[in-house]
Each structure stands twice: as structure tokens, then as C-alpha cells.
Design an enzyme around this catalytic site. Sequence first.
Site, short mmCIF file in Angstrom:
data_model
loop_
_atom_site.label_atom_id
_atom_site.label_comp_id
_atom_site.label_asym_id
_atom_site.label_seq_id
_atom_site.Cartn_x
_atom_site.Cartn_y
_atom_site.Cartn_z
N ASP A 66 -5.52 -43.95 -5.55
CA ASP A 66 -6.36 -43.38 -4.49
C ASP A 66 -6.08 -44.02 -3.13
O ASP A 66 -6.27 -43.38 -2.10
CB ASP A 66 -7.85 -43.50 -4.85
CG ASP A 66 -8.36 -42.19 -5.45
OD1 ASP A 66 -8.07 -41.13 -4.87
OD2 ASP A 66 -9.05 -42.23 -6.47
N GLU A 97 -10.43 -39.18 -0.49
CA GLU A 97 -9.61 -40.19 -1.20
C GLU A 97 -10.07 -41.60 -0.84
O GLU A 97 -10.10 -42.49 -1.69
CB GLU A 97 -8.12 -40.04 -0.85
CG GLU A 97 -7.51 -38.66 -1.04
CD GLU A 97 -7.48 -38.15 -2.47
OE1 GLU A 97 -8.10 -38.77 -3.36
OE2 GLU A 97 -6.85 -37.11 -2.69
N HIS A 100 -13.07 -42.27 -2.79
CA HIS A 100 -12.70 -42.58 -4.18
C HIS A 100 -12.26 -44.05 -4.31
O HIS A 100 -12.71 -44.76 -5.20
CB HIS A 100 -11.55 -41.69 -4.65
CG HIS A 100 -11.86 -40.22 -4.61
ND1 HIS A 100 -10.89 -39.27 -4.75
CD2 HIS A 100 -13.03 -39.55 -4.44
CE1 HIS A 100 -11.46 -38.06 -4.66
NE2 HIS A 100 -12.74 -38.22 -4.47
N TYR A 104 -14.29 -47.34 -6.69
CA TYR A 104 -13.90 -48.28 -7.75
C TYR A 104 -14.38 -49.68 -7.39
O TYR A 104 -14.83 -50.44 -8.25
CB TYR A 104 -12.38 -48.28 -7.95
CG TYR A 104 -11.80 -46.92 -8.27
CD1 TYR A 104 -12.13 -46.26 -9.46
CD2 TYR A 104 -10.95 -46.27 -7.39
CE1 TYR A 104 -11.61 -45.01 -9.75
CE2 TYR A 104 -10.42 -45.02 -7.67
CZ TYR A 104 -10.75 -44.39 -8.84
OH TYR A 104 -10.24 -43.15 -9.11
N GLU A 195 -10.30 -34.51 -7.50
CA GLU A 195 -8.84 -34.48 -7.74
C GLU A 195 -8.43 -33.12 -8.29
O GLU A 195 -7.34 -32.62 -7.98
CB GLU A 195 -8.40 -35.59 -8.70
CG GLU A 195 -8.82 -37.01 -8.37
CD GLU A 195 -8.51 -37.49 -6.96
OE1 GLU A 195 -8.13 -36.67 -6.10
OE2 GLU A 195 -8.67 -38.69 -6.70
N HIS A 198 -8.18 -30.90 -5.38
CA HIS A 198 -6.99 -31.23 -4.58
C HIS A 198 -5.71 -30.71 -5.25
O HIS A 198 -4.82 -30.19 -4.58
CB HIS A 198 -6.88 -32.75 -4.37
CG HIS A 198 -8.06 -33.33 -3.67
ND1 HIS A 198 -8.29 -34.68 -3.57
CD2 HIS A 198 -9.12 -32.73 -3.06
CE1 HIS A 198 -9.41 -34.89 -2.90
NE2 HIS A 198 -9.94 -33.72 -2.59
FE LIG Z 1 -8.77 -39.40 -5.02
FE LIG Z 2 -7.14 -36.33 -4.51
#
Ligand SMILES: [Fe+2]
Ligand SMILES: [Fe+2]
EC number: 1.17.4.1
Length: 319
Positions: A66, A97, A100, A104, A195, A198
Site C-alpha cells: 500500500d 491507498e 490503507h 495497518y 482494492e 481499484h
Molecule cells: Fe490499498
Molecule cells: Fe488500491
Amino acid sequence: MFNLNTFEAVNWNRPTSELADVFWKQQTKQYWLETEVPVSKDILKWKSFEHQDVYKKVLGGLTLLDTIQTNIGMNEISKHLDDLQEKAVLTLFGAMEAIHARSYSYIFTTLCSNQEIDEVFEWVKENKQLQFKAKKISEQYKSITDKESLWKAMFSSVLLESFLFYSGFFYPLYLAGQGLMKNSAEVISLILRDEALHGVSVGYFAQNIFKTFPEEKQTELKLWGYQFLLELYENEMKYTEEIYSDIGLAAEVKKYVRYNANKALANLGLDKMFDDEAIDPIVMNGIRTDSVTHDFFSQKGNSYTIAKVKAITDNTFKF
Ligand SMILES: [Fe+2]
Ligand SMILES: [Fe+2]
């Protein structure tokens, strides 16, 4: 590319790219932030969780992918697209992104000590397979000079979105399917849903470019694509062995990786490469979200009730 003599303003009043508006609306509809998910509810289960090491490595690997999508992937592709609406869609995806990659860390910070987190990020730098896939994909992003190399970069992006994430996504979904670490898995499910969007969107834009190539060029690019995928697939198999063989899950993860490789190819309008295999029902159970803790009044939860766009295929947004 920008014309530096006349600057054109993006005009959403009329479509300049088929479906760009649909993809934009879908991304904004499913917008989310990591802080909306109560990951701290996983702390108790985490403390007695046997395979923390595997979990941390999986999240570390996903963070790397990511990070690349944020800093290189979406930026480079967007930079080289001609259509202003498509550029805007990819810039919006790029922002997701970044969310994302940060998510984490949100899970890490909630569950792990600073020292543990530092160790995982060091491991990411040293892991050969992770570095290999980061390098292979980034090389394509960094070599865009014409339509052909742009298509290759978009092909690579779809592989990352729809295929290379899944050796990592498997584990949180597998655990959630058994009622373990359900809140962290909810974050993963929200990422997975983005995702998936995307992969479909960039795949669709890539197909439009591909159609403009003469047949001979298409054949050459397809061959390149399958070879590129195969190289990354072999790397994924090694990575999967390294991460999952000790806990007896390597064979199941490999099936899931092949299943998603075929999905990536479908997003690019190309024939599948691997035979159909049954996916571990526990993982599919982890995706379908009876385990939802997310409480939205809209479609923002991780229920995968994403609007269908019949113009692509009936099942396009059924992730
Ligand atoms: Fe992502
Ligand atoms: Fe993505």
C-alpha cells in the site's frame, strides 16, 4: 500529459471518460477511516494468540504494497493519463491507498509494542520476496514513456491490487472466519473492498488503451503480461511457503493466490491462467461479513453491498 500552453480545467459536467464518474462515486460512497473500526476489541484475543509472528509479517508485507501504491503507483499512472476525469479518479484512489497504509499501523499500534513494530518493518526491508515484488512492480511504474509502457504499468497495478495483496489478506480473513481478530479483519475487509474497486477501474481504463493497439502489438503485450504474472506468481509461491508452511496453511493460501491471479486477468480483459479451485470456505466466510462491528447507516460498512455497474459485467462490484 499537461499542455503547458493552454491549461484545461477538469469538467465533470459531461463525461470525457466512460465510467470515470461511476468509479469516482463508488469510491466516495465507500470512503472510510481506520479510526471508525474498534480494533482495540481484539486486544484480549491477541494476547493469547499463538501465531502473532505470522500475523505481524502479513500486515508488514501488506503495508509495503500500500505504501508503493500511495507513493508511486497511482501517482505515476495518473500523471501519464490524458483524460482529466481519469486522472482525478486515480488521485482519489491514491488518497485511499494512504489510508490503507496508515490502517495497518493503526492495528500495529493497538496490538504491538514499539519494539515489535520496528522489528516487523526491518523484516519487510530484508524479506527477499517482498522486495522482489515491490521492485518488479515499481520498475513498471517508473518506466512510463508512451501508451505501451503506460498499459504495462496499469497491468502491473491491477496485478498488485487484485492478485499480490491476497497472500496477505488470506490470514486475517481466515482468522475472522473462525471468530478470531474480527475487528482487525474488518479493517482488512474495508481495504480489500477498495482494492477490488481499484482493480476493476484501472483494469477497465487499461482495456480501453489496449483496444487501440494493433493486433500484433496486443499479442506481444499479452505474452509479456502472462510472463510477468508468472514471474510474480513463482515469487508469491515462495513467499507463501515461507510465511505459512509452519502453520500448515501454505496449500490453501496458494489456491487463494491462483484464484485472485485469475481475477486480476479478468479485470484486464484477459483469459485466466489457472484452473478453478475451491477456496477455503473459512476465508470466504471471513469476507462475507456476519462478523461486522462497523455501524454505519449507509453502505460504508464492510458488507460488500457495492452498487453493480451492468455496463461492465453483472458481477463487477460483487467483491
Ligand atoms: Fe490499498
Ligand atoms: Fe488500491
